[in-house]
Enzyme design. Sequence first.
Site, PDB file in Angstrom:
ATOM      1  CG  HIS A  90      34.979  83.306 185.800  1.00 29.82           C
ATOM      2  ND1 HIS A  90      34.034  82.560 186.468  1.00 29.82           N
ATOM      3  CD2 HIS A  90      34.917  84.548 186.335  1.00 29.82           C
ATOM      4  CE1 HIS A  90      33.438  83.312 187.379  1.00 29.82           C
ATOM      5  NE2 HIS A  90      33.960  84.531 187.316  1.00 29.82           N
ATOM      6  CG  ASP A 169      33.286  81.564 196.520  1.00 28.00           C
ATOM      7  OD1 ASP A 169      33.793  82.664 196.809  1.00 28.00           O
ATOM      8  OD2 ASP A 169      32.444  81.428 195.624  1.00 28.00           O
ATOM      9  NE  ARG A 176      33.319  88.928 198.783  1.00 29.46           N
ATOM     10  CZ  ARG A 176      33.666  88.516 197.546  1.00 29.46           C
ATOM     11  NH1 ARG A 176      33.769  87.239 197.280  1.00 29.46           N
ATOM     12  NH2 ARG A 176      33.912  89.385 196.613  1.00 29.46           N
ATOM     13  CB  SER A 191      35.605  84.668 195.240  1.00 30.64           C
ATOM     14  OG  SER A 191      34.428  84.228 194.638  1.00 30.64           O
ATOM     15  CE  LYS A 195      33.681  81.020 192.569  1.00 37.38           C
ATOM     16  NZ  LYS A 195      32.575  81.936 192.675  1.00 37.38           N
TER      17      LYS A 195
HETATM   18  N1  URA Z   1      32.196  86.291 190.994  1.00 36.75           N
HETATM   19  C1  URA Z   1      32.656  85.399 191.889  1.00 36.75           C
HETATM   20  O1  URA Z   1      32.625  84.192 191.638  1.00 36.75           O
HETATM   21  N2  URA Z   1      33.144  85.869 193.053  1.00 36.75           N
HETATM   22  C2  URA Z   1      33.216  87.172 193.349  1.00 36.75           C
HETATM   23  O2  URA Z   1      33.680  87.520 194.412  1.00 36.75           O
HETATM   24  C3  URA Z   1      32.725  88.101 192.414  1.00 36.75           C
HETATM   25  C4  URA Z   1      32.229  87.618 191.229  1.00 36.75           C
END
Ligand code: URA
Length: 440
Positions: A90, A169, A176, A191, A195
């Site tokens: 990621h 999320d 957000r 967040s 995931k």
């Molecule tokens: N990427 C994400 O998946 N969540 C965040 O809060 C910021 C970047």
Amino acid sequence: MWRREAVQMRFVDIIEKKRWKEELTEKEIYWWIQHYIAGEIPDYQVSALLMAVVLNGMTVQETSALTMAMMESGETIDLSCIPGIKVDKHSTGGVGDKTTLALGPMLAACGAKVAKMSGRGLGSTGGTLDKLESIRGFNCYLDKEAFINQVQDIGIAVIGQTESLVPADKKLYALRDVTGTVASIPLIASSIISKKLAAGAEVIELDVKYGDGAFMKTADEAGELAKMMIYLGEACGRKVRAMITDMNEPLGMAIGNALEVKEAVATLRGRGPEDFTELVLTSGANILAEAGLAADRAQGRRKMESVLADGSALEKLKAMVEAQGGDTAQIENPELLPEAALITPIFSREDGFVRKASALELGRLAMEIGAGRETKEAVIRPETGIVLGKKTGDRVAAGEVLAWVHHSEPLQPAWIERLYGAFEMSREEVPKKQLIYRML
Ligand code: URA
């Protein structure tokens, strides 16, 4: 998991608690997430709590509870039926970041199982899905069974995150995004890790970026975010490693969807930009070592280099594109990818050295000509973008190309002036940027 009906609370009390910098309990955090996704707490109240979190932070315990509550808000994917080590990566996002397109196939060619769910981009350039969709026919939406079968068969699948994975999320992130509450370590960490946990991989490599084109502006902040994410992932039994990398200038030379696919293909042919190639080799070496597919990072790196040299990584990309309905001729011959009607070179007006090629500004400029979306509804033009001719530390003579703009509409003079402004020049020699700042 807390049963919703078992606990009576008032959300305003939770907001006030955080406003006074008190620690929220696990029960309160689960209550918030469960009632919010059930539509029982209005956005304006959740916005107030999010802003209190941005200003007053969260403890490690609160962040862990938030991560678990978010992960449990939807389905989780069980990859245990796939033999082998399941790996994921990621990146916290940046301009020109096409890492998945090259790193994923390289890892699969080394024997890792790459089960990757990616997102679309908002802002500067598209996300991985937008980039993949510049390949004719590519299907990002496999069902769970097809996704698992493909990872089992060819070692890699890259798809869009399913609607049912961490729905909390999705809802929170949208809020957000419009309430100035993205930039918060506990909110970003929970967040991302919720995931990653829900998507099921055993080994997770994080690329945490800092700089003007990233959420985290300094390497120290990025380090803090990385440590928090490692803690959250390891607490759930996953192996998590992180690299802190510079996003003050774009990654590689290409910014824009089809242009980035071309650059990823060139990298898999061993002809990629130096910084991007170094990033995928280092990152892949870390993952192979962590996954036990290499004895250590040095051996991992040799394996990664060999799958570039023998063409097997490029073959994996082709296999993935074919399995997901895409046109492999465009991978064999990237000139067949969408091409812009107009390519305009931007010439340097002076001699000197590039002191800065601003990721933030170049990303914005690319977005404005169609390479990214400012709103969720905006349509990406895959052929558009910017290819850099020069990066930080490069010597430039007046009349040399700073960048090529790939566009479909005429360029406005003010846009061109801003492009010049994105390059800061110096008469003195400037050191090259060090892309990888630290590994954790
Ligand atoms: N990427 C994400 O998946 N969540 C965040 O809060 C910021 C970047």
